[in-house]
Motif scaffolding. Structure first.
Motif, PDB file in Angstrom:
ATOM      1  N   MET A   1       0.841  -1.252  -0.017  1.00  0.00           N
ATOM      2  CA  MET A   1       0.153  -0.140  -0.037  1.00  0.00           C
ATOM      3  C   MET A   1       0.685   1.218   0.062  1.00  0.00           C
ATOM      4  O   MET A   1       2.020   1.462   0.847  1.00  0.00           O
ATOM      5  CB  MET A   1      -0.913  -0.023   1.238  1.00  0.00           C
ATOM      6  N   LEU A   2       0.691   2.247  -1.044  1.00  0.00           N
ATOM      7  CA  LEU A   2       1.510   3.225  -0.980  1.00  0.00           C
ATOM      8  C   LEU A   2       0.571   4.624  -0.699  1.00  0.00           C
ATOM      9  O   LEU A   2      -0.515   4.640  -1.151  1.00  0.00           O
ATOM     10  CB  LEU A   2       2.133   3.421  -2.451  1.00  0.00           C
ATOM     11  N   VAL A   3       1.175   5.325   0.359  1.00  0.00           N
ATOM     12  CA  VAL A   3       0.143   6.522   0.669  1.00  0.00           C
ATOM     13  C   VAL A   3       0.899   7.622   0.437  1.00  0.00           C
ATOM     14  O   VAL A   3       2.001   8.011   0.296  1.00  0.00           O
ATOM     15  CB  VAL A   3       0.188   6.463   2.200  1.00  0.00           C
ATOM     16  N   GLY A   4       0.103   8.650  -0.200  1.00  0.00           N
ATOM     17  CA  GLY A   4       0.522   9.923  -0.675  1.00  0.00           C
ATOM     18  C   GLY A   4      -0.230  11.164  -0.115  1.00  0.00           C
ATOM     19  O   GLY A   4      -1.427  11.029  -0.320  1.00  0.00           O
ATOM     20  N   LEU A   5       0.317  11.961   0.763  1.00  0.00           N
ATOM     21  CA  LEU A   5      -0.502  13.115   1.356  1.00  0.00           C
ATOM     22  C   LEU A   5       0.004  14.500   0.352  1.00  0.00           C
ATOM     23  O   LEU A   5       0.866  14.629   0.192  1.00  0.00           O
ATOM     24  CB  LEU A   5      -0.018  13.204   2.730  1.00  0.00           C
ATOM     25  N   SER A   6      -1.348  14.937   0.288  1.00  0.00           N
ATOM     26  CA  SER A   6      -1.285  16.200  -0.307  1.00  0.00           C
ATOM     27  C   SER A   6      -0.495  16.240  -1.788  1.00  0.00           C
ATOM     28  O   SER A   6      -0.919  15.313  -2.719  1.00  0.00           O
ATOM     29  CB  SER A   6      -0.664  17.516   0.438  1.00  0.00           C
ATOM     30  N   GLN A   7       0.500  16.709  -2.035  1.00  0.00           N
ATOM     31  CA  GLN A   7       1.344  16.766  -2.988  1.00  0.00           C
ATOM     32  C   GLN A   7       1.996  15.626  -3.219  1.00  0.00           C
ATOM     33  O   GLN A   7       2.267  15.044  -4.449  1.00  0.00           O
ATOM     34  CB  GLN A   7       2.518  17.988  -3.294  1.00  0.00           C
ATOM     35  N   GLY A   8       2.097  14.948  -2.170  1.00  0.00           N
ATOM     36  CA  GLY A   8       2.640  13.619  -2.278  1.00  0.00           C
ATOM     37  C   GLY A   8       1.666  12.443  -2.929  1.00  0.00           C
ATOM     38  O   GLY A   8       2.285  11.446  -3.324  1.00  0.00           O
ATOM     39  N   ALA A   9       0.474  12.982  -3.053  1.00  0.00           N
ATOM     40  CA  ALA A   9      -0.497  12.063  -3.897  1.00  0.00           C
ATOM     41  C   ALA A   9      -0.050  12.018  -5.298  1.00  0.00           C
ATOM     42  O   ALA A   9      -0.407  10.799  -5.911  1.00  0.00           O
ATOM     43  CB  ALA A   9      -2.018  12.451  -3.563  1.00  0.00           C
ATOM     44  N   ARG A  10       0.437  13.207  -5.853  1.00  0.00           N
ATOM     45  CA  ARG A  10       0.683  13.045  -7.186  1.00  0.00           C
ATOM     46  C   ARG A  10       2.005  12.176  -7.349  1.00  0.00           C
ATOM     47  O   ARG A  10       2.006  11.268  -8.376  1.00  0.00           O
ATOM     48  CB  ARG A  10       1.168  14.689  -7.571  1.00  0.00           C
ATOM     49  N   VAL A  11       2.990  12.151  -6.410  1.00  0.00           N
ATOM     50  CA  VAL A  11       4.260  11.197  -6.419  1.00  0.00           C
ATOM     51  C   VAL A  11       3.503   9.814  -6.183  1.00  0.00           C
ATOM     52  O   VAL A  11       4.136   8.875  -7.058  1.00  0.00           O
ATOM     53  CB  VAL A  11       5.252  11.502  -5.448  1.00  0.00           C
ATOM     54  N   VAL A  27      -3.277   5.047  -1.458  1.00  0.00           N
ATOM     55  CA  VAL A  27      -4.053   5.863  -0.526  1.00  0.00           C
ATOM     56  C   VAL A  27      -3.649   7.250  -0.896  1.00  0.00           C
ATOM     57  O   VAL A  27      -2.397   7.802  -1.047  1.00  0.00           O
ATOM     58  CB  VAL A  27      -3.812   5.692   0.881  1.00  0.00           C
ATOM     59  N   LEU A  28      -4.666   7.907  -1.710  1.00  0.00           N
ATOM     60  CA  LEU A  28      -4.422   9.413  -1.959  1.00  0.00           C
ATOM     61  C   LEU A  28      -5.094  10.377  -1.027  1.00  0.00           C
ATOM     62  O   LEU A  28      -6.375  10.407  -0.753  1.00  0.00           O
ATOM     63  CB  LEU A  28      -5.131   9.577  -3.540  1.00  0.00           C
ATOM     64  N   ASP A  29      -4.269  11.056  -0.199  1.00  0.00           N
ATOM     65  CA  ASP A  29      -4.725  11.821   1.006  1.00  0.00           C
ATOM     66  C   ASP A  29      -4.743  13.400   0.452  1.00  0.00           C
ATOM     67  O   ASP A  29      -3.747  13.654   0.421  1.00  0.00           O
ATOM     68  CB  ASP A  29      -3.984  11.665   2.100  1.00  0.00           C
ATOM     69  N   GLY A  30      -5.852  13.857   0.556  1.00  0.00           N
ATOM     70  CA  GLY A  30      -5.844  15.380   0.133  1.00  0.00           C
ATOM     71  C   GLY A  30      -5.177  15.564  -1.260  1.00  0.00           C
ATOM     72  O   GLY A  30      -4.541  16.432  -1.376  1.00  0.00           O
ATOM     73  N   PRO A  31      -5.587  14.930  -2.253  1.00  0.00           N
ATOM     74  CA  PRO A  31      -4.796  15.198  -3.624  1.00  0.00           C
ATOM     75  C   PRO A  31      -5.024  16.484  -4.148  1.00  0.00           C
ATOM     76  O   PRO A  31      -6.339  16.983  -3.930  1.00  0.00           O
ATOM     77  CB  PRO A  31      -5.328  14.062  -4.500  1.00  0.00           C
ATOM     78  N   PRO A  32      -4.074  16.947  -5.034  1.00  0.00           N
ATOM     79  CA  PRO A  32      -4.370  18.358  -5.446  1.00  0.00           C
ATOM     80  C   PRO A  32      -5.399  17.885  -6.805  1.00  0.00           C
ATOM     81  O   PRO A  32      -5.589  16.993  -7.307  1.00  0.00           O
ATOM     82  CB  PRO A  32      -3.179  18.675  -6.127  1.00  0.00           C
ATOM     83  N   ASP A  33      -6.042  19.018  -7.054  1.00  0.00           N
ATOM     84  CA  ASP A  33      -7.095  18.906  -8.093  1.00  0.00           C
ATOM     85  C   ASP A  33      -6.451  18.191  -9.454  1.00  0.00           C
ATOM     86  O   ASP A  33      -7.116  17.452  -9.801  1.00  0.00           O
ATOM     87  CB  ASP A  33      -7.727  20.165  -8.603  1.00  0.00           C
ATOM     88  N   GLU A 169      -7.149   3.853  11.195  1.00  0.00           N
ATOM     89  CA  GLU A 169      -7.937   2.814  11.188  1.00  0.00           C
ATOM     90  C   GLU A 169      -8.517   2.760   9.591  1.00  0.00           C
ATOM     91  O   GLU A 169      -8.632   1.484   9.265  1.00  0.00           O
ATOM     92  CB  GLU A 169      -9.340   2.908  11.998  1.00  0.00           C
ATOM     93  N   ALA A 170      -8.647   3.488   8.980  1.00  0.00           N
ATOM     94  CA  ALA A 170      -8.968   3.965   7.747  1.00  0.00           C
ATOM     95  C   ALA A 170      -7.909   3.233   6.883  1.00  0.00           C
ATOM     96  O   ALA A 170      -8.054   2.439   5.863  1.00  0.00           O
ATOM     97  CB  ALA A 170      -9.298   5.456   7.160  1.00  0.00           C
ATOM     98  N   ILE A 171      -6.513   3.588   6.968  1.00  0.00           N
ATOM     99  CA  ILE A 171      -5.317   3.122   6.494  1.00  0.00           C
ATOM    100  C   ILE A 171      -5.312   1.335   6.515  1.00  0.00           C
ATOM    101  O   ILE A 171      -5.069   0.742   5.502  1.00  0.00           O
ATOM    102  CB  ILE A 171      -4.151   3.785   6.692  1.00  0.00           C
TER     103      ILE A 171
END
Length: 188
Positions: A1-11, A27-33, A169-171
């Motif tokens: 499972m790969l988690v990316g937060l904010s701009q990290g969702a792009r990565v 897991v795309l957490d708060g991805p940019p538009d 828990e969600a993760i």
């Protein structure tokens, strides 16, 4: 499972699209538009150009003060350790990306790529995340072949700090789900 937060969702998304055999799910957490809709790349919660100008004209500390006050950094929980962590992260941030001409990498292929990505995608937004990030989260969920979304109550753009137990828990549930085979197609 790969988690990316904010701009990290792009990565995270870009890596998963290039190396799908190395990723059980996303897991795309708060991805940019633009992650959910590349056509929305002009919609932004902040301006890199303005922050570069701020660093050039007033220095890195002025940027840190401005970023600390930005809605993406606002905490809704009452955990002093979370606020302390943000303060320490900002203090360590050298802002090299704002001091040079480094370009932001282009967004991944977005919605069309998410539709082809056959593994589970969990999209996370905090209840008080910015409207742009909540819209992006919805778009990513709809676009993903195996998308699910959770909106964590009492949390902003940093739900891992605002509502840590619910976030973890969600993760955890997403990791378990990524081990399950995809549902069989009925062929109808």
């Amino acid at each position: 499972m790969l988690v990316g937060l904010s701009q990290g969702a792009r990565v995270a998304l870009a890596f998963a699209l290039r190396q799908p055999d190395r990723v059980a799910g996303l897991v795309l957490d708060g991805p940019p538009d633009e992650v959910g809709d590349p056509a929305a790349a002009g919609d932004e919660d902040f301006s890199i150009a303005e922050y570069r100008a701020l660093v050039r004209e007033r220095g890195v500390e002025a940027f840190r003060d401005s970023w600390r006050a930005h809605p993406l950094m606002r905490l809704y929980g009452s955990n002093p350790a979370a606020a302390d962590l943000i303060g320490r992260m900002l203090a360590r941030y050298p802002a090299r990306d704002l001091q040079g001409a480094a370009a932001i990498p282009p967004p991944p292929a977005g919605a069309s790529a998410l539709a082809r990505f056959a593994k589970p995608v969990l999209v996370v937004n905090g209840e008080f995340d910015t409207p742009i990030r909540r819209r992006a989260g919805s778009a990513c969920t709809v676009a993903a072949a195996r998308g699910a979304r959770i909106v964590l109550p009492g949390a902003g753009h940093l739900p891992n700090l605002d509502n840590t137990n619910a976030y973890n828990e969600a993760i955890r549930r997403s990791c378990v789900a990524s081990r399950e085979p995809p549902p069989e197609s009925s062929g109808i």
